[in-house]
Design a protein around this motif. Structure first.
Motif, PDB file in Angstrom:
ATOM      1  N   ALA A 188       0.790  -1.271  -0.045  1.00  0.00           N
ATOM      2  CA  ALA A 188       0.034  -0.067   0.054  1.00  0.00           C
ATOM      3  C   ALA A 188       0.904   1.355   0.048  1.00  0.00           C
ATOM      4  O   ALA A 188       0.590   2.388  -0.709  1.00  0.00           O
ATOM      5  CB  ALA A 188      -0.924   0.059   1.403  1.00  0.00           C
ATOM      6  N   LEU A 189       2.064   1.022   0.870  1.00  0.00           N
ATOM      7  CA  LEU A 189       2.954   2.528   0.865  1.00  0.00           C
ATOM      8  C   LEU A 189       3.620   2.659  -0.424  1.00  0.00           C
ATOM      9  O   LEU A 189       3.780   3.591  -0.972  1.00  0.00           O
ATOM     10  CB  LEU A 189       3.899   1.956   1.924  1.00  0.00           C
ATOM     11  CG  LEU A 189       3.591   2.654   3.443  1.00  0.00           C
ATOM     12  CD1 LEU A 189       4.590   2.455   4.247  1.00  0.00           C
ATOM     13  CD2 LEU A 189       2.946   4.167   3.535  1.00  0.00           C
TER      14      LEU A 189
ATOM     15  N   PHE B 121       1.345   3.918  -3.025  1.00  0.00           N
ATOM     16  CA  PHE B 121       1.208   5.544  -2.735  1.00  0.00           C
ATOM     17  C   PHE B 121       2.223   6.131  -3.038  1.00  0.00           C
ATOM     18  O   PHE B 121       2.089   7.332  -3.853  1.00  0.00           O
ATOM     19  CB  PHE B 121       0.953   5.782  -1.182  1.00  0.00           C
ATOM     20  CG  PHE B 121       0.850   7.036  -0.734  1.00  0.00           C
ATOM     21  CD1 PHE B 121      -0.609   7.604  -0.964  1.00  0.00           C
ATOM     22  CD2 PHE B 121       1.815   7.878  -0.159  1.00  0.00           C
ATOM     23  CE1 PHE B 121      -0.867   9.077  -0.667  1.00  0.00           C
ATOM     24  CE2 PHE B 121       1.479   9.235   0.162  1.00  0.00           C
ATOM     25  CZ  PHE B 121       0.232   9.599   0.007  1.00  0.00           C
ATOM     26  N   TYR B 122       3.459   5.840  -2.875  1.00  0.00           N
ATOM     27  CA  TYR B 122       4.583   6.521  -3.276  1.00  0.00           C
ATOM     28  C   TYR B 122       4.731   6.631  -4.922  1.00  0.00           C
ATOM     29  O   TYR B 122       5.196   7.527  -5.409  1.00  0.00           O
ATOM     30  CB  TYR B 122       6.027   5.395  -3.047  1.00  0.00           C
ATOM     31  CG  TYR B 122       7.292   6.072  -3.479  1.00  0.00           C
ATOM     32  CD1 TYR B 122       7.965   7.220  -2.854  1.00  0.00           C
ATOM     33  CD2 TYR B 122       7.681   5.362  -4.504  1.00  0.00           C
ATOM     34  CE1 TYR B 122       9.281   7.281  -3.180  1.00  0.00           C
ATOM     35  CE2 TYR B 122       8.808   5.720  -5.037  1.00  0.00           C
ATOM     36  CZ  TYR B 122       9.875   6.759  -4.414  1.00  0.00           C
ATOM     37  OH  TYR B 122      10.990   6.958  -4.894  1.00  0.00           O
TER      38      TYR B 122
ATOM     39  N   LEU C  45       2.477   7.091  -6.832  1.00  0.00           N
ATOM     40  CA  LEU C  45       1.510   7.812  -7.475  1.00  0.00           C
ATOM     41  C   LEU C  45       1.957   9.046  -7.804  1.00  0.00           C
ATOM     42  O   LEU C  45       1.768  10.143  -8.324  1.00  0.00           O
ATOM     43  CB  LEU C  45       0.299   8.358  -6.418  1.00  0.00           C
ATOM     44  CG  LEU C  45      -0.715   6.884  -6.394  1.00  0.00           C
ATOM     45  CD1 LEU C  45      -1.827   7.474  -5.010  1.00  0.00           C
ATOM     46  CD2 LEU C  45      -1.497   6.529  -7.541  1.00  0.00           C
TER      47      LEU C  45
ATOM     48  N   TYR D  22     -11.910   1.962   1.491  1.00  0.00           N
ATOM     49  CA  TYR D  22     -11.219   1.227   0.683  1.00  0.00           C
ATOM     50  C   TYR D  22     -12.135   0.462  -0.632  1.00  0.00           C
ATOM     51  O   TYR D  22     -12.083   0.501  -1.531  1.00  0.00           O
ATOM     52  CB  TYR D  22     -10.401   0.016   1.506  1.00  0.00           C
ATOM     53  CG  TYR D  22      -9.605  -0.886   0.388  1.00  0.00           C
ATOM     54  CD1 TYR D  22      -8.365  -0.579  -0.170  1.00  0.00           C
ATOM     55  CD2 TYR D  22     -10.322  -2.019  -0.028  1.00  0.00           C
ATOM     56  CE1 TYR D  22      -7.878  -1.521  -1.029  1.00  0.00           C
ATOM     57  CE2 TYR D  22      -9.581  -3.005  -0.910  1.00  0.00           C
ATOM     58  CZ  TYR D  22      -8.341  -2.627  -1.380  1.00  0.00           C
ATOM     59  OH  TYR D  22      -7.785  -3.368  -2.308  1.00  0.00           O
TER      60      TYR D  22
ATOM     61  N   TRP E 171      -5.527  11.949  -5.936  1.00  0.00           N
ATOM     62  CA  TRP E 171      -6.075  11.963  -4.507  1.00  0.00           C
ATOM     63  C   TRP E 171      -6.821  10.665  -4.031  1.00  0.00           C
ATOM     64  O   TRP E 171      -6.863  10.272  -2.866  1.00  0.00           O
ATOM     65  CB  TRP E 171      -6.778  13.171  -4.205  1.00  0.00           C
ATOM     66  CG  TRP E 171      -7.975  13.357  -4.859  1.00  0.00           C
ATOM     67  CD1 TRP E 171      -8.524  13.657  -6.162  1.00  0.00           C
ATOM     68  CD2 TRP E 171      -9.466  12.843  -4.196  1.00  0.00           C
ATOM     69  NE1 TRP E 171      -9.786  13.841  -6.255  1.00  0.00           N
ATOM     70  CE2 TRP E 171     -10.399  13.202  -5.081  1.00  0.00           C
ATOM     71  CE3 TRP E 171      -9.581  12.424  -3.071  1.00  0.00           C
ATOM     72  CZ2 TRP E 171     -11.762  12.808  -4.699  1.00  0.00           C
ATOM     73  CZ3 TRP E 171     -11.056  12.133  -2.840  1.00  0.00           C
ATOM     74  CH2 TRP E 171     -11.943  12.495  -3.545  1.00  0.00           C
TER      75      TRP E 171
ATOM     76  N   ARG F 266      -6.930   7.775  -5.257  1.00  0.00           N
ATOM     77  CA  ARG F 266      -6.122   6.404  -5.275  1.00  0.00           C
ATOM     78  C   ARG F 266      -5.089   6.492  -3.961  1.00  0.00           C
ATOM     79  O   ARG F 266      -5.136   5.640  -3.382  1.00  0.00           O
ATOM     80  CB  ARG F 266      -5.232   6.212  -6.546  1.00  0.00           C
ATOM     81  CG  ARG F 266      -6.223   5.858  -7.609  1.00  0.00           C
ATOM     82  CD  ARG F 266      -5.188   5.485  -8.621  1.00  0.00           C
ATOM     83  NE  ARG F 266      -4.557   6.690  -9.433  1.00  0.00           N
ATOM     84  CZ  ARG F 266      -3.779   6.815 -10.193  1.00  0.00           C
ATOM     85  NH1 ARG F 266      -2.707   5.466 -10.605  1.00  0.00           N
ATOM     86  NH2 ARG F 266      -3.283   7.999 -10.639  1.00  0.00           N
ATOM     87  N   GLY F 267      -4.798   7.688  -3.610  1.00  0.00           N
ATOM     88  CA  GLY F 267      -3.668   7.878  -2.541  1.00  0.00           C
ATOM     89  C   GLY F 267      -4.437   7.605  -1.338  1.00  0.00           C
ATOM     90  O   GLY F 267      -4.121   6.823  -0.207  1.00  0.00           O
ATOM     91  N   LEU F 268      -5.848   7.967  -1.085  1.00  0.00           N
ATOM     92  CA  LEU F 268      -6.932   7.971   0.081  1.00  0.00           C
ATOM     93  C   LEU F 268      -7.051   6.347   0.062  1.00  0.00           C
ATOM     94  O   LEU F 268      -6.763   5.836   1.293  1.00  0.00           O
ATOM     95  CB  LEU F 268      -7.891   8.526  -0.105  1.00  0.00           C
ATOM     96  CG  LEU F 268      -9.020   8.326   0.956  1.00  0.00           C
ATOM     97  CD1 LEU F 268      -8.442   8.790   2.371  1.00  0.00           C
ATOM     98  CD2 LEU F 268     -10.227   9.142   0.698  1.00  0.00           C
TER      99      LEU F 268
ATOM    100  N   ASN G 114      -5.148   3.814  -0.846  1.00  0.00           N
ATOM    101  CA  ASN G 114      -3.612   3.050  -0.266  1.00  0.00           C
ATOM    102  C   ASN G 114      -3.346   3.369   1.323  1.00  0.00           C
ATOM    103  O   ASN G 114      -3.002   2.526   1.797  1.00  0.00           O
ATOM    104  CB  ASN G 114      -2.633   3.923  -1.171  1.00  0.00           C
ATOM    105  CG  ASN G 114      -2.550   2.894  -2.647  1.00  0.00           C
ATOM    106  OD1 ASN G 114      -2.543   1.820  -2.671  1.00  0.00           O
ATOM    107  ND2 ASN G 114      -2.803   3.612  -3.723  1.00  0.00           N
ATOM    108  N   ILE G 115      -3.691   4.718   1.570  1.00  0.00           N
ATOM    109  CA  ILE G 115      -3.498   4.945   2.936  1.00  0.00           C
ATOM    110  C   ILE G 115      -4.447   4.209   3.780  1.00  0.00           C
ATOM    111  O   ILE G 115      -4.171   3.814   5.040  1.00  0.00           O
ATOM    112  CB  ILE G 115      -3.549   6.542   3.247  1.00  0.00           C
ATOM    113  CG1 ILE G 115      -2.523   7.246   2.561  1.00  0.00           C
ATOM    114  CG2 ILE G 115      -3.586   6.790   4.778  1.00  0.00           C
ATOM    115  CD1 ILE G 115      -1.124   6.837   3.085  1.00  0.00           C
TER     116      ILE G 115
END
Length: 380
Positions: free
Chosen positions: A79-80, A83-84, A86, A133, A240, A242-244, A246-247
């Protein structure tokens, strides 16, 4: 879905849901046995069969939980990494680095949250993150699927490899719905324990499984045989959003790992007589060193062999199937039941024993093949 295809995948998902519900209800019904409430699986096994069974179940359960913990640290690292990627596509940061970061976050959480009852608000956070998610993944997969060209849904691999991957996928389906922790979960259920646990199971295996099925089918429909084991690697859409997602997956992996690691923590706390204020120096230092050491081993193995799907199959074979399907059927025969019911339970025992052996062979083969394909500390 990828190694099973549409027919096998949907059939397997539905059957595994029904079978898992049945096995879990068996476990719930024998939670109170011999006019005594058993709050640990190993205690129930020891009460029924003696110390040897206590030790075997203890070993299987902690092996199961340990491998589940490896899976969640790998998930947190993936997941991290997603996010990276992106924001940067230089690939300077590899998956093992993100696994280490995820593991350190798990250590901090394990030290800060001393026991399950201290999770409190985190359970609500966990539920919210799950909804976030599932909602984002479903919506983005739907968008991609509508806009995508025709997909390939054929099962990849040769005929011999398909046989092994099918067996491994069956073990993974078993792993999805089961924990080997039903007695421990029931320990927090208010009386009448059995009735309330059955209500919870019926809710979980009807309403609760809808998001799992929905996202699985939508993801496979959108990307076909190219679907990643971590679905968010495939999706496209607003950064934003996809980032949400993943976080949410990252934080959820930390919380969920703590739940599955708690029996290990509880055992160590009891063994070394840790009690009193959670902020006492001895207690705080104990949690830091012992839990940190346990998670350090988990982090190392997660980074060394980050084959998430392989570990799901392996875990399902060596511990989840015996704890969830074989032993509960045998335990239930201790009750006063008819000859026909006994025959049914013996059939389940023999069938799932064969499946466990086959799944173990398939999982070991899969791990061996992936170990040849990917080097240690691979950047998957």
């Amino acid at each position: 879905m990828v190694p099973l295809g549409w027919i096998g995948g949907v059939t397997g998902m539905v059957l595994s849901t029904i079978i898992s519900l049945y096995a879990s209800t068996l476990m719930a019904k024998i939670h109170q046995y011999g006019e005594k409430r058993h709050i640990r699986y190993r205690d129930l096994a020891g009460f029924m069969y003696g110390y040897r069974a206590y030790a075997i179940v203890w070993g299987l359960q902690y092996a199961n939980l340990f491998l589940i913990n490896i899976g969640f640290i790998i998930l947190g690292g993936q997941a991290l990494k997603a996010f990276y990627l992106l924001f940067r596509e230089d690939h300077e940061m590899k998956l093992p680095y993100f696994i280490i970061i995820a593991g350190l976050a798990c250590v901090f959480f394990a030290v800060s949250v001393p026991h399950l009852s201290a999770l409190g608000v985190w359970m609500a956070v966990s539920t919210f993150l799950s909804i976030v998610y599932f909602s984002i993944a479903f919506a983005l997969c739907l968008k991609d699927g509508i806009n995508a060209p025709p997909r390939d849904y054929s099962i990849p691999g040769s005929s011999s490899s398909i046989t092994f991957t099918t067996i491994g996928a069956a073990a993974s389906l078993v792993f999805v719905y089961n924990t080997g922790m039903i007695p421990e979960i029931q320990a927090t259920v208010r009386a009448p324990v059995v009735d309330n646990m059955l209500k919870a199971l019926y809710f979980q295996f009807t309403i609760g499984v809808v998001p799992v099925h929905a996202v699985t089918y939508m993801g496979y429909w959108a990307y076909g045989s190219k679907s990643s084991s971590y679905l968010l690697y495939n999706v496209s859409g607003p950064v934003w959003l996809r980032g949400l997602a993943n976080i949410a997956a990252f934080i959820q992996s930390i919380i969920t790992l703590h739940i599955f690691a708690s029996p290990t923590y509880e055992y160590l706390d009891t063994k070394y007589r840790i009690s009193g204020s959670v902020l006492a120096f001895r207690n705080l230092s104990f949690r830091t060193v012992v839990r940190g050491g346990y998670l350090a081993i988990t982090i190392f193995l997660s980074a060394l062999l980050p084959f998430l799907g392989d570990f799901m199959s392996f875990t399902g074979a060596i511990s989840t199937i015996p704890l969830t399907f074989i032993l509960p059927n045998h335990m239930y025969m201790r009750k006063q039941i008819s000859s026909l019911q006994k025959s049914w339970h013996w059939f389940n025992i023999v069938f799932f024993s064969c499946l466990a052996v086959a799944a173990l062979v398939a999982a070991v083969r899969l791990i061996a093949m992936d170990s040849k394909t990917y080097h240690a500390f691979a950047d998957l």
